[in-house]
Design a protein around this motif. Structure first.
Motif, PDB file in Angstrom:
ATOM      1  N   LYS A   1      -0.642  -4.943  -6.234  1.00  0.00           N
ATOM      2  CA  LYS A   1       0.817  -4.908  -6.203  1.00  0.00           C
ATOM      3  C   LYS A   1       1.333  -5.229  -7.605  1.00  0.00           C
ATOM      4  O   LYS A   1       1.029  -6.272  -8.169  1.00  0.00           O
ATOM      5  CB  LYS A   1       1.319  -5.955  -5.219  1.00  0.00           C
ATOM      6  CG  LYS A   1       2.673  -5.625  -4.610  1.00  0.00           C
ATOM      7  CD  LYS A   1       3.141  -6.718  -3.672  1.00  0.00           C
ATOM      8  CE  LYS A   1       3.091  -6.390  -2.202  1.00  0.00           C
ATOM      9  NZ  LYS A   1       3.722  -5.158  -1.784  1.00  0.00           N
ATOM     10  N   VAL A   2       2.106  -4.293  -8.160  1.00  0.00           N
ATOM     11  CA  VAL A   2       2.698  -4.524  -9.481  1.00  0.00           C
ATOM     12  C   VAL A   2       4.187  -4.208  -9.387  1.00  0.00           C
ATOM     13  O   VAL A   2       4.568  -3.064  -9.203  1.00  0.00           O
ATOM     14  CB  VAL A   2       2.040  -3.634 -10.565  1.00  0.00           C
ATOM     15  CG1 VAL A   2       2.664  -3.894 -11.922  1.00  0.00           C
ATOM     16  CG2 VAL A   2       0.541  -3.899 -10.623  1.00  0.00           C
ATOM     17  N   TYR A   3       4.987  -5.236  -9.500  1.00  0.00           N
ATOM     18  CA  TYR A   3       6.438  -5.090  -9.433  1.00  0.00           C
ATOM     19  C   TYR A   3       6.871  -4.193  -8.269  1.00  0.00           C
ATOM     20  O   TYR A   3       7.543  -3.190  -8.450  1.00  0.00           O
ATOM     21  CB  TYR A   3       6.988  -4.583 -10.765  1.00  0.00           C
ATOM     22  CG  TYR A   3       6.981  -5.663 -11.824  1.00  0.00           C
ATOM     23  CD1 TYR A   3       7.820  -6.768 -11.712  1.00  0.00           C
ATOM     24  CD2 TYR A   3       6.109  -5.608 -12.908  1.00  0.00           C
ATOM     25  CE1 TYR A   3       7.802  -7.789 -12.652  1.00  0.00           C
ATOM     26  CE2 TYR A   3       6.088  -6.629 -13.860  1.00  0.00           C
ATOM     27  CZ  TYR A   3       6.941  -7.706 -13.727  1.00  0.00           C
ATOM     28  OH  TYR A   3       6.920  -8.713 -14.653  1.00  0.00           O
ATOM     29  N   GLY A   4       6.418  -4.594  -7.089  1.00  0.00           N
ATOM     30  CA  GLY A   4       6.883  -3.932  -5.880  1.00  0.00           C
ATOM     31  C   GLY A   4       6.181  -2.625  -5.550  1.00  0.00           C
ATOM     32  O   GLY A   4       6.425  -2.046  -4.501  1.00  0.00           O
ATOM     33  N   LYS A   5       5.291  -2.169  -6.434  1.00  0.00           N
ATOM     34  CA  LYS A   5       4.583  -0.921  -6.133  1.00  0.00           C
ATOM     35  C   LYS A   5       3.156  -1.239  -5.704  1.00  0.00           C
ATOM     36  O   LYS A   5       2.471  -2.051  -6.334  1.00  0.00           O
ATOM     37  CB  LYS A   5       4.550  -0.021  -7.372  1.00  0.00           C
ATOM     38  CG  LYS A   5       5.943   0.396  -7.834  1.00  0.00           C
ATOM     39  CD  LYS A   5       5.893   1.716  -8.574  1.00  0.00           C
ATOM     40  CE  LYS A   5       7.276   2.224  -8.907  1.00  0.00           C
ATOM     41  NZ  LYS A   5       7.866   1.564 -10.087  1.00  0.00           N
ATOM     42  N   ASP A   6       2.712  -0.604  -4.643  1.00  0.00           N
ATOM     43  CA  ASP A   6       1.344  -0.802  -4.162  1.00  0.00           C
ATOM     44  C   ASP A   6       0.447   0.284  -4.722  1.00  0.00           C
ATOM     45  O   ASP A   6       0.627   1.458  -4.419  1.00  0.00           O
ATOM     46  CB  ASP A   6       1.313  -0.739  -2.630  1.00  0.00           C
ATOM     47  CG  ASP A   6       1.963  -1.964  -2.000  1.00  0.00           C
ATOM     48  OD1 ASP A   6       2.105  -2.985  -2.704  1.00  0.00           O
ATOM     49  OD2 ASP A   6       2.338  -1.891  -0.818  1.00  0.00           O
ATOM     50  N   ASN A   7      -0.514  -0.126  -5.543  1.00  0.00           N
ATOM     51  CA  ASN A   7      -1.430   0.843  -6.141  1.00  0.00           C
ATOM     52  C   ASN A   7      -2.821   0.627  -5.567  1.00  0.00           C
ATOM     53  O   ASN A   7      -3.378  -0.460  -5.683  1.00  0.00           O
ATOM     54  CB  ASN A   7      -1.459   0.680  -7.661  1.00  0.00           C
ATOM     55  CG  ASN A   7      -0.064   0.769  -8.263  1.00  0.00           C
ATOM     56  OD1 ASN A   7       0.726   1.618  -7.871  1.00  0.00           O
ATOM     57  ND2 ASN A   7       0.235  -0.115  -9.185  1.00  0.00           N
ATOM     58  N   VAL A   8      -3.370   1.684  -4.973  1.00  0.00           N
ATOM     59  CA  VAL A   8      -4.676   1.553  -4.327  1.00  0.00           C
ATOM     60  C   VAL A   8      -5.792   1.870  -5.322  1.00  0.00           C
ATOM     61  O   VAL A   8      -5.702   2.820  -6.089  1.00  0.00           O
ATOM     62  CB  VAL A   8      -4.762   2.487  -3.103  1.00  0.00           C
ATOM     63  CG1 VAL A   8      -6.164   2.463  -2.504  1.00  0.00           C
ATOM     64  CG2 VAL A   8      -3.742   2.063  -2.057  1.00  0.00           C
ATOM     65  N   GLY A   9      -6.823   1.044  -5.301  1.00  0.00           N
ATOM     66  CA  GLY A   9      -8.026   1.304  -6.077  1.00  0.00           C
ATOM     67  C   GLY A   9      -9.241   1.177  -5.172  1.00  0.00           C
ATOM     68  O   GLY A   9      -9.118   0.749  -4.012  1.00  0.00           O
ATOM     69  N   ILE A  10     -10.396   1.562  -5.672  1.00  0.00           N
ATOM     70  CA  ILE A  10     -11.620   1.444  -4.889  1.00  0.00           C
ATOM     71  C   ILE A  10     -12.508   0.376  -5.537  1.00  0.00           C
ATOM     72  O   ILE A  10     -12.876   0.494  -6.713  1.00  0.00           O
ATOM     73  CB  ILE A  10     -12.382   2.780  -4.813  1.00  0.00           C
ATOM     74  CG1 ILE A  10     -11.493   3.883  -4.238  1.00  0.00           C
ATOM     75  CG2 ILE A  10     -13.670   2.614  -3.988  1.00  0.00           C
ATOM     76  CD1 ILE A  10     -11.042   3.684  -2.798  1.00  0.00           C
ATOM     77  N   ALA A  11     -12.822  -0.657  -4.755  1.00  0.00           N
ATOM     78  CA  ALA A  11     -13.674  -1.739  -5.246  1.00  0.00           C
ATOM     79  C   ALA A  11     -15.124  -1.477  -4.881  1.00  0.00           C
ATOM     80  O   ALA A  11     -15.421  -1.002  -3.778  1.00  0.00           O
ATOM     81  CB  ALA A  11     -13.233  -3.067  -4.651  1.00  0.00           C
ATOM     82  N   VAL A  12     -16.009  -1.775  -5.824  1.00  0.00           N
ATOM     83  CA  VAL A  12     -17.439  -1.739  -5.548  1.00  0.00           C
ATOM     84  C   VAL A  12     -17.967  -3.159  -5.737  1.00  0.00           C
ATOM     85  O   VAL A  12     -17.746  -3.771  -6.787  1.00  0.00           O
ATOM     86  CB  VAL A  12     -18.180  -0.769  -6.495  1.00  0.00           C
ATOM     87  CG1 VAL A  12     -19.678  -0.782  -6.210  1.00  0.00           C
ATOM     88  CG2 VAL A  12     -17.612   0.639  -6.356  1.00  0.00           C
ATOM     89  N   VAL A  13     -18.620  -3.690  -4.706  1.00  0.00           N
ATOM     90  CA  VAL A  13     -19.094  -5.070  -4.718  1.00  0.00           C
ATOM     91  C   VAL A  13     -20.620  -5.054  -4.677  1.00  0.00           C
ATOM     92  O   VAL A  13     -21.212  -4.351  -3.860  1.00  0.00           O
ATOM     93  CB  VAL A  13     -18.544  -5.860  -3.504  1.00  0.00           C
ATOM     94  CG1 VAL A  13     -18.802  -7.349  -3.686  1.00  0.00           C
ATOM     95  CG2 VAL A  13     -17.062  -5.579  -3.300  1.00  0.00           C
ATOM     96  N   ALA A  14     -21.241  -5.823  -5.573  1.00  0.00           N
ATOM     97  CA  ALA A  14     -22.705  -5.771  -5.667  1.00  0.00           C
ATOM     98  C   ALA A  14     -23.266  -7.145  -6.008  1.00  0.00           C
ATOM     99  O   ALA A  14     -22.521  -8.078  -6.312  1.00  0.00           O
ATOM    100  CB  ALA A  14     -23.120  -4.748  -6.725  1.00  0.00           C
ATOM    101  N   THR A  15     -24.575  -7.233  -5.979  1.00  0.00           N
ATOM    102  CA  THR A  15     -25.233  -8.503  -6.279  1.00  0.00           C
ATOM    103  C   THR A  15     -25.252  -8.797  -7.777  1.00  0.00           C
ATOM    104  O   THR A  15     -25.553  -9.910  -8.180  1.00  0.00           O
ATOM    105  CB  THR A  15     -26.690  -8.488  -5.760  1.00  0.00           C
ATOM    106  OG1 THR A  15     -27.305  -7.280  -6.230  1.00  0.00           O
ATOM    107  CG2 THR A  15     -26.726  -8.518  -4.238  1.00  0.00           C
TER     108      THR A  15
END
Lengths: 157, 725
Positions: free
Chosen positions: B264-278
């Motif tokens: 969330k940046v100044y009221g705008k929702d921006n979607v990203g893709i997270a990659v989680v690893a060891t």
């Protein structure tokens, strides 16, 4: 994944890592020495500087598979008690602000003084320009390196 | 004090590996060494301290150890010592014997956020009062025990003495009784002439850890089972995900999860893709395999060229009134000579050395542990609402470590990375460290504002100025994501000096709307306004045929503090000395955040190369705490401001920032920095001003004015190449 035995600060560590893993992340997250910092990942800022057989290198751009068997020194290996002349000079000149780049700065400064115990301002600029500091401690770093140089040469007289 | 863990202070001192009494401890790394129990219990800094807390900031143990909590985020400004020094001054304790302990983030310390060069300014009074009240409580406790009047007692070096005798009681011996006394509301404060700590160049205790790799930054957070995350975000900052190859990312060895995350940046929702690893390396490899397709056609149209044109069109608008003195418009008809020019400054990234990061552990038992490298670290209430924890349990269930910050510059007052990380940890119920790559950090914003300045001066037949207009065109920070308020936003006119004795002055703001997010950047609008205004004042002085320093002095007579600063600069910089042909000098003076700063920049051209041999600065920040920190912050502002003036802008093409890492977004390096920076501080009894930012606004105009003196070429657009002037 492969096993690597690393010699860091006179100690041996065996880690299991992808051969392409930058030495930086192995030092920080596998060995647990977090004094060496991530700043850019492309050898442009110097925050990740360590010594490989006494020579300053950017650990963010060095795959772990390339350093097997060689001596790595990190900021934690410089002294036990902040007693290295460069560390003392850094405190005397009150160099660090946020401090995040300072491990790399100190590793570069030590390497410079090892090679050139009496550097001029121009020598310092050349040796230290690979290390970015966003807090702007450059003038204090220059002063501290001169002070450390004096202490080192006085000590050896 | 809350119940403490059974780790005594000696063991703790031993673990820190530092001797001597002055300590500023990063506790987070200790948790690992203390074993699994410690990690599970989320040991906070405060848990290591033995003793009685006479107030949340001062704790005294039975063996006499005095601890003062450092509660304000330390990002290099020395606040870790600055505030404890103010308390210690009034409390009458030897700071050299005090443990300064970096606290966690929690409401019991009041507001812990930093920004606006505010902390010393806003805490100077309250913290002196806190120290003085505490001292009075000890004096009252001693007087009661001795059965004498408090007038017959005084405090010194952590003890209360009976006047005219050597009888004394230590604070430690009195602490239980003192703690029971009602806090005096109007304690007597010390006279400035009696200060032993305030105004002295004390060495900073956190530096021992910072020269040995021991200071714990957010990036260094350690906890059992930690996973590492990276996020691919839309290159055009906004856009939605059309598709991505989840399987390819999951196939990378070490990758544990791939998920959508909203920023969330100044009221705008921006979607990203997270990659989680060891490992972070594995997470990055997974990210490379994502191959995300974005729906972002509407955002991909933005370009710096269009922005330039849009700003240009707005220079013709009237905009909002800031200051109107006399009748500027009328002078346009009367004038014998009119000078009209435009100044331009680019978007910039904050670029902290420590890229944005966060570590969050949402635990199975419904509690949460956070490592918040933030300028606004008290996130408990906001986190609680997301986690479904009632407000009144937020402090108890959500523990927030306050690491050292590897720079802030305003960027870390936005907690976007913390909220991204919370989403990931909440989905996994595992500890996760989110690391932004340098490329993410540079190109994803929010940015320093891009501004244009339409400057007009009118002159009489003698070429003396009769009118000046500064019309500033920019987005505002406080109206992003909402319609304009129809009035002047409070932040946008910082650093515009309307004190100049020119009979007709008009300063106005025209609001520009654009979807590119902007955010507080060191000295904020002072950084842009100061350049345009002080550069233009120089131009006016030259047209008037006057020396730029004398011009300013003559026309700032209504403001004696400015005049004194300029007189001091004239002397310290040896301003009136004629320079050889291959040298140039320039100055500027800007007030911001309650402090007046003037810089003189010297340039030298030799063998075809232009260098900056020296910058001389004069600071009037009123009463100051640590003169060496005033100097350090000024040096830092000069380098930060020179980088902004001389290195790379953030520009946009097809909606995306064109700069990504230090190869395309370059920083000033040591070989380009001034060889010498001299800082002189004015001595007076004025209220404390800020120091984190005010050194920045005057550096770029002083530099540009020096370029004019050296070459005759006027710099009105930043950045510029010093080697091509």
């Amino acid at each position: 994944m492969a096993k690597y035995t690393l010699k860091i600060n006179q100690q041996e560590f065996t880690v299991d890592a992808d051969p392409q893993t930058p030495l930086l992340w192995v030092i920080r997250d596998e060995v647990g020495l977090t004094g060496t910092k991530y700043g850019c990942g492309i050898a442009q800022c110097g925050a990740c500087t360590v010594h490989l057989n006494g020579t300053p290198v950017r650990s963010c751009s060095l795959p772990v598979s390339a350093i097997s068997g060689q001596q790595v020194t990190t900021i934690e290996g410089v002294s036990e008690d902040q007693s290295h002349p460069v560390q003392k000079a850094w405190i005397e000149a009150q160099v660090p602000q946020c401090g995040y780049c300072q491990s790399g700065q100190i590793m570069s400064a030590i390497a410079l003084l090892d090679k050139n115990p009496k550097p001029t301002d121009d020598d310092i600029d050349t040796a230290m320009s690979g290390n970015i500091c966003r807090c702007g401690t450059y003038t204090r770093i220059r002063k501290a390196i001169h002070n450390a140089s004096n202490e080192i040469s006085n000590g050896s007289n | 004090m809350e119940a403490t863990n059974s780790i005594d202070r000696r063991k703790f001192l031993k673990l820190t590996g530092i001797s001597g009494a002055m300590l500023a401890i990063g506790f987070e790394s200790l948790a690992m060494e203390l074993g699994e129990d410690a990690i599970v219990k989320a040991i906070m800094a405060e848990d290591f301290i033995d003793g009685t807390a006479i107030n949340p900031f001062v704790i005294i143990s039975e063996d006499g150890q005095i601890t003062i909590m450092a509660t304000i985020p330390e990002l290099g400004q020395g606040i870790n010592q600055g505030i404890p020094a103010i308390i210690a001054e009034e409390l009458e304790v030897d700071l050299g014997k005090v443990n300064i302990v970096k606290s966690s983030a929690t409401r019991k310390y009041g507001r812990q956020s930093i920004g606006g060069s505010r902390n010393t300014r806003s805490l100077y009074g309250p913290m002196r009062k806190l120290g003085a009240s505490t001292k009075e409580m000890f004096i009252r406790a001693a007087a009661k025990r001795w059965g004498i009047s408090t007038n017959d007692c005084y405090a010194k070096d952590g003890q209360v003495f009976k006047k005219g005798s050597s009888t004394s009681l230590t604070y430690a011996a009195l602490v239980k009784e003192a703690a029971a006394i009602e806090v005096p509301k109007n304690p007597t404060l010390k006279n400035k002439k009696d200060f032993k700590l305030i105004g002295k160049p004390l060495p900073r205790p956190d530096l021992e850890m910072k020269v040995s790799g021991q200071a714990d930054y957010g990036m260094d957070a350690k906890t059992e089972g930690l996973l590492y995350a990276t996020i691919e975000r839309c290159p055009t900052l906004q856009g939605s995900v059309a598709g991505f190859d989840k399987n390819a990312a999951m196939a990378v060895s070490g990758v544990e999860k791939v998920m959508e995350v909203t920023r969330k940046v100044y009221g705008k929702d921006n979607v990203g893709i997270a990659v989680v690893a060891t490992s972070y390396h594995a997470a990055l490899q997974g990210r490379k395999a994502l191959n995300i397709q974005w729906n972002n056609a509407e955002f991909a149209k933005i370009s710096s060229e269009d922005i330039d044109k849009e700003l240009g069109a707005l220079t013709k608008e009237e905009g909002y009134e800031h200051v109107e003195k006399g009748d500027f418009k009328a002078t346009l008809a009367q004038a014998d000579h009119v000078l009209g020019v435009r100044y331009d400054l680019p978007y910039l990234s904050h670029t902290c050395m420590e890229p944005m990061n966060a570590t969050v552990h949402v635990k199975e038992d419904g509690t949460c542990e956070v490592w918040a490298p933030s300028q606004s670290p008290q996130v408990q209430r906001q986190f609680a609402r997301i986690l479904g924890i009632p407000d009144d349990q937020a402090e108890e269930k959500i523990k927030v470590h306050l690491p050292y910050l590897g720079g802030g510059f305003g960027r870390r007052s936005m907690n976007d990375s913390l909220f991204e990380c919370l989403q990931i940890s909440q989905a996994m119920t595992k500890p996760v460290k989110l690391i932004w790559s340098r490329e993410d950090d540079t190109s994803q914003g929010p940015f320093r504002q891009r501004t244009a300045h339409a400057m007009v001066a009118t002159f009489d037949a003698d070429k003396k100025p009769i009118g000046l207009q500064h019309k500033m065109i920019s987005q505002a920070i406080t109206t992003q994501g909402r319609p304009s308020r129809g009035r002047l936003p409070f932040e946008v006119m910082e650093g515009i000096n309307t004190h100049y004795d020119i009979p007709n002055i008009s300063t106005r703001f025209v609001e520009y709307k654009n979807q590119i997010p902007i955010h507080w950047w060191r000295s904020v609008f002072g950084s842009t306004n100061g350049f345009a205004h002080e550069g233009f004042i120089d131009e006016v002085a030259i047209v008037a045929g006057e020396d730029p320093l004398q011009f300013r002095k003559d026309r700032l007579q209504s403001e004696p503090r400015y005049v004194k600063v300029l007189e001091r600069l004239e002397k310290e910089a040896n301003w009136n000395k004629k320079l050889p042909k291959n040298e140039g000098k320039g100055l500027a003076i800007v007030e911001s955040f309650g402090t007046i700063v003037a810089h003189a920049v010297f340039l030298k051209k030799q063998n075809g190369k232009v260098s900056i041999p020296k910058v001389v600065s004069v600071i009037d920040c009123g009463v100051y705490i640590n003169p060496d920190q005033v100097a350090a912050q000024t040096e830092g502002n000069i380098i930060y401001g020179l980088t902004a003036a001389l290195k790379d802008p953030i520009t946009f093409k097809n909606g995306a920032a064109e700069q990504a890492n230090f190869d395309t977004y370059r920083m000033l390096r040591m070989n380009e920095a001034p060889r010498a920076i001299e800082v002189h501080i004015m001595e007076n009894d004025e209220a404390p001003g800020g120091m984190g930012e005010p050194g920045l606004p005057p550096i770029a105009p002083a530099l540009a004015n020096a370029v004019f003196d050296l070459t005759g070429k006027r710099i009105r657009t930043l950045p510029f190449d010093l080697q091509k002037v």
